[in-house]
Design a protein around this motif. Sequence first.
Motif: not given
Length: 327
Positions: A21-29, A267-274
């Motif tokens: 979860s931490l890696v995913l959060a860092q990746t997304t951030t 979260p990456v998909v959502q960020k790209l979409h936005a």
Amino acid sequence: MKPIRSLTQTLCVVLAAFSSSLVLAQTTTNYPNKPVKMVVGYAPGGAVDVVARTLGQSLAAQLGQSFIVENKPGAGTNIAVKSVITAEPDGYTLMMAANALAANMALYQPMPFDAEKELTAVSLVGRVPVVIAANPNVPYTTVAQLIAAAKAKPGQIAFASPGNGSTPHMAIEFFAKAAGIDLQHIPYKGGSPAITDAIGGQLPLVAVNALEVLPHAKSGKLKVLAVLSPTRSAIYPDVPTIAESGFPGFEASVWYGVVAPAATPKPVVQKLHAEIQKALQTKEVKERMNAVGGEVIPGSSEMFANLIRSERQRYEKLVREANIKPD
């Protein structure tokens, strides 16, 4: 000992989950913290390539990282699609897809991929209408006159397209069924040679996207009979739509949208979409889409996923009924 071992195992599972979860959060951030690749299944210079580069420039300005277009033409875009499906699902490999993504699942047997399972829809970007154009020496100047000529000579009036199963080919097959006429299809390896032969008089009609015909329509080498869009095109303001020509509700456009590997973090998909939605509102992207004869289409990822599904079903029916085979 067993309770201690069990507790240790439980702690390991919890720590692993927390770490993931931490890696995913860092990746997304931090996303993106390196250049992003945008795959295009066509050669440079075409409409899909232009749209990909236009969007990539806007996203680069917004996110502070390069969006690099990588052209991978071949096998009706299947090579490009498969390269994205097998790429690391980290948001750094995307694809600017078009109608072929849906059509190829119906056109090729066995089915080369399952876009609905192996890819994730990020965002629809826009669309450019298909046009029906004719050599200026043919005796018909309207869709009604074309239909009358085709009914007088069933199966004798030919039209060129960029290839079997291409969006313009499918569009004219849909139109012919709706009009109750039989046209002879002549497939080419791309829009350019198809246009060249229509200009040269080797055949009377050509179906391609609006952008490719524009310079030849301006020079008088081709005349556009109709644009297959619900509203008139900005680059063909005087040309009637197919609805105005007697077929309300009918439309055929080349649509464009961004997809990513299926396991790309949400979260990456959502960020790209936005960010794509933000880019679609900019003056630069809107003007560039208008310049290629199209329009931007904002909307949710779910809307794009539903479009891919409905288009696949529509193409499956047409391919089966018209017995269309790939080149």
